[in-house]
Design an enzyme around this catalytic site. Structure first.
Site, PDB file in Angstrom:
ATOM      1  N   LYS A  74       0.857  -1.186   0.000  1.00  0.00           N
ATOM      2  CA  LYS A  74       0.000   0.000   0.000  1.00  0.00           C
ATOM      3  C   LYS A  74       0.897   1.241   0.000  1.00  0.00           C
ATOM      4  O   LYS A  74       1.937   1.260   0.684  1.00  0.00           O
ATOM      5  CB  LYS A  74      -0.862  -0.032   1.260  1.00  0.00           C
ATOM      6  CG  LYS A  74      -1.828   1.129   1.417  1.00  0.00           C
ATOM      7  CD  LYS A  74      -2.623   0.953   2.710  1.00  0.00           C
ATOM      8  CE  LYS A  74      -3.668   2.023   2.904  1.00  0.00           C
ATOM      9  NZ  LYS A  74      -4.444   1.805   4.148  1.00  0.00           N
ATOM     10  N   SER A 149      -9.416   1.708   3.344  1.00  0.00           N
ATOM     11  CA  SER A 149      -8.606   2.459   2.409  1.00  0.00           C
ATOM     12  C   SER A 149      -7.604   1.618   1.622  1.00  0.00           C
ATOM     13  O   SER A 149      -7.083   2.077   0.610  1.00  0.00           O
ATOM     14  CB  SER A 149      -7.863   3.557   3.163  1.00  0.00           C
ATOM     15  OG  SER A 149      -6.936   2.985   4.070  1.00  0.00           O
ATOM     16  N   SER A 173      -9.220  -0.580   7.543  1.00  0.00           N
ATOM     17  CA  SER A 173      -8.720  -0.477   6.169  1.00  0.00           C
ATOM     18  C   SER A 173      -8.042  -1.704   5.589  1.00  0.00           C
ATOM     19  O   SER A 173      -7.793  -1.749   4.394  1.00  0.00           O
ATOM     20  CB  SER A 173      -7.772   0.702   6.053  1.00  0.00           C
ATOM     21  OG  SER A 173      -8.541   1.867   5.912  1.00  0.00           O
TER      22      SER A 173
HETATM   23  N1  GLN Z   1     -12.611   3.988   6.974  1.00  0.00           N
HETATM   24  C1  GLN Z   1     -11.890   4.427   8.106  1.00  0.00           C
HETATM   25  C2  GLN Z   1     -11.512   5.885   7.952  1.00  0.00           C
HETATM   26  O1  GLN Z   1     -11.902   6.451   7.004  1.00  0.00           O
HETATM   27  C3  GLN Z   1     -10.671   3.566   8.310  1.00  0.00           C
HETATM   28  C4  GLN Z   1      -9.475   4.013   7.592  1.00  0.00           C
HETATM   29  C5  GLN Z   1      -8.269   3.157   7.867  1.00  0.00           C
HETATM   30  O2  GLN Z   1      -8.360   2.151   8.555  1.00  0.00           O
HETATM   31  N2  GLN Z   1      -7.129   3.603   7.380  1.00  0.00           N
HETATM   32  O3  GLN Z   1     -10.845   6.459   8.750  1.00  0.00           O
END
Ligand code: GLN
Length: 466
Positions: A74, A149, A173
């Protein structure tokens, strides 16, 4: 193919790492034009690393399962000499002068980095639509999001472009995109895997972890990336078991708690149906399904968004246009929103009402898990309350997007490990089963996930056209 299958081909010299890497690069070229999972492809680095892997394999020395096997990272994981953007325009030209520990770990066993994967900008989002560059598509339905994400990581593994990838998980994420793409995603215990070299979202919540085709592969990757790191003051010095050793231990007599709050409103009935079928399977395997409770489930999203945004507002202060190339105008709208939310929550006069209060409720959420784990071995539920959704459906309504994190943020707030495994399908769309265990119980967690996986064939089904 799984890591295990590729490893045996490499070991028996049916294929070399260089050949495998060339094949992977060709496959990426083709597949990526459909799913847009990669932000950059790194053929020179990959072919060079493959050469080193081949030399190690030829030397007949002990080779690790990951030796010579291609992987993706990532793009919030910094890689020395390789552009790392966090899917933000502000870091468009950023070439890090050092590498994250997790990447160093994979390099040390002669893994092969084939590219950097798309994500939401600074990992903020649940659909990868907040990337400043491309929209990654869900390989199961190209009109739908891959989740986020770490959407690029999950889509790349699901479409067979890489055997595994690393993602990061601050509030879901790794697990939520794994659920949306029908792959295995593990968020380790906070402190199990080094955070050194992760571009931070929320430092008290972030963990890196594997996204793979199977539970066994997840264990194998965790073996290499986990462990104490003196460069991360929150990493924990604790024995490291061989996570792949006792996977088939089974789940007889173990207790799986379904929090009564999890099947309340806000969960798509289609998701619920698949989940209940999955829990029936656990029962068939000898697991005991019991009701449990996480009473502060409703508070988890507001608490998470205050704490995470507060950390964002301090973290992102470093992008002041002096130390890193571009000015703040290059932040995307979601990033700006969170900086403002967090700055507000931390300002004098509001700190007690927001940040401090959220920190206190976070402690109660932690205690909820501890109370539950006195009576059960695991907590189970759907990974996501909703099915993979279409592009544009939620992105203009931040609250709707935040609600997608209902079942995944509590684990980050409490620091406990959780895994998403393919749990079934509804109208052709994947549904993940999430299993949560207590701190540092990854071994037990992987054993439970493995038992479920081996008794089902959801992980063997692959999207068409790749
Ligand atoms: N969807 C969550 C957010 O927007 C988690 C994001 C993540 O785990 N990086 O913060």
């Amino acid at each position: 193919m799984t890591i295990k299958e590729l490893h045996s081909k490499l070991k028996t010299k049916q294929i070399s790492s260089s050949e495998l890497t060339k094949e992977a690069l060709e496959k990426i070229e083709k597949g990526n034009s459909k799913v847009a999972a990669f932000l950059s492809i790194t053929p020179e680095v990959a072919l060079e690393q493959a050469k080193h892997a081949d030399a190690l394999i030829a030397s007949e020395k002990e080779v690790c399962w990951l030796t010579g096997i291609p992987f993706g990272l990532k793009d919030v994981i910094v890689t020395e000499g390789i552009t790392t953007t966090a899917a933000s325009k502000i870091l468009e030209d950023f070439t890090p002068p050092y590498s994250a520990t997790v990447y160093e770990n994979l390099k040390s066993v002669k893994g092969v980095l084939v590219g950097k994967l798309n994500c939401d900008e600074f990992a903020m989002g649940a659909s990868t639509e907040n990337s400043a560059y491309v929209k990654t598509k869900n390989p199961w339905d190209l009109e739908r999001v891959p989740g986020g994400s770490s959407g690029g990581s999950a889509a790349a593994v699901s479409a067979g472009l890489v055997p595994y990838a690393l993602g990061t998980d601050t509030g879901g994420s790794i697990r939520q995109p794994s659920s949306f793409c029908s792959v295995v995603g593990l968020k380790p215990t906070y402190g199990r895997v080094s955070r050194y070299g992760l571009i931070p979202l929320g430092n008290s919540l972030d963990q890196a972890g594997p996204i793979t085709n199977s539970v066994e592969d997840s264990a194998v990757v965790l073996n290499i990336i986990a462990g104490f790191d003196p460069k991360d003051s929150t990493s924990v010095k604790k024995d490291l078991p061989d996570y792949s050793k006792n996977l088939s231990k089974g789940i007889k007599e173990l207790k799986f708690g379904i929090p009564k709050e999890y099947l309340a409103e806000g969960v798509d009935p289609k998701v619920k149906e698949v989940f209940l079928r999955a829990s029936k399977k656990i029962e068939d395997l000898g697991g005991k399904i019991v009701e449990t409770s996480l009473p502060r489930s409703e508070q988890a999203i507001p608490v998470y968004y205050i704490i995470m945004s507060s950390e964002v507002s301090t973290n992102l202060a470093r992008y002041d246009g002096i130390r890193f190339g571009k000015s703040r105008d290059f932040f995307g709208p979601e990033t700006k929103r969170r900086i403002m939310l967090g700055t507000y929550a931390l300002s004098s006069g509001y700190y007690d009402a927001y940040y401090l209060k959220a920190a206190k409720v976070r402690q109660l959420i932690f205690e909820d898990f501890q109370n539950a784990f006195e009576k059960v071995d695991f907590i189970i539920g759907p990974t996501s309350p909703i099915l993979p959704f279409k592009f544009g459906e939620r992105v203009d309504n931040p609250l709707q997007m935040y609600l997608a994190d209902l079942f995944t943020v509590p684990q980050n707030l409490a620091g406990v490990p959780a895994i998403s495994v393919p749990g079934g399908f509804s109208e052709g769309l994947p549904v993940g089963l999430q299993i949560t265990a207590n701190h540092f119980e990854e071994e037990k967690l992987l054993q439970a996930a493995y038992a479920f996986e081996q008794a089902t064939d959801f992980h063997k089904q692959k999207p068409e056209g790749f």
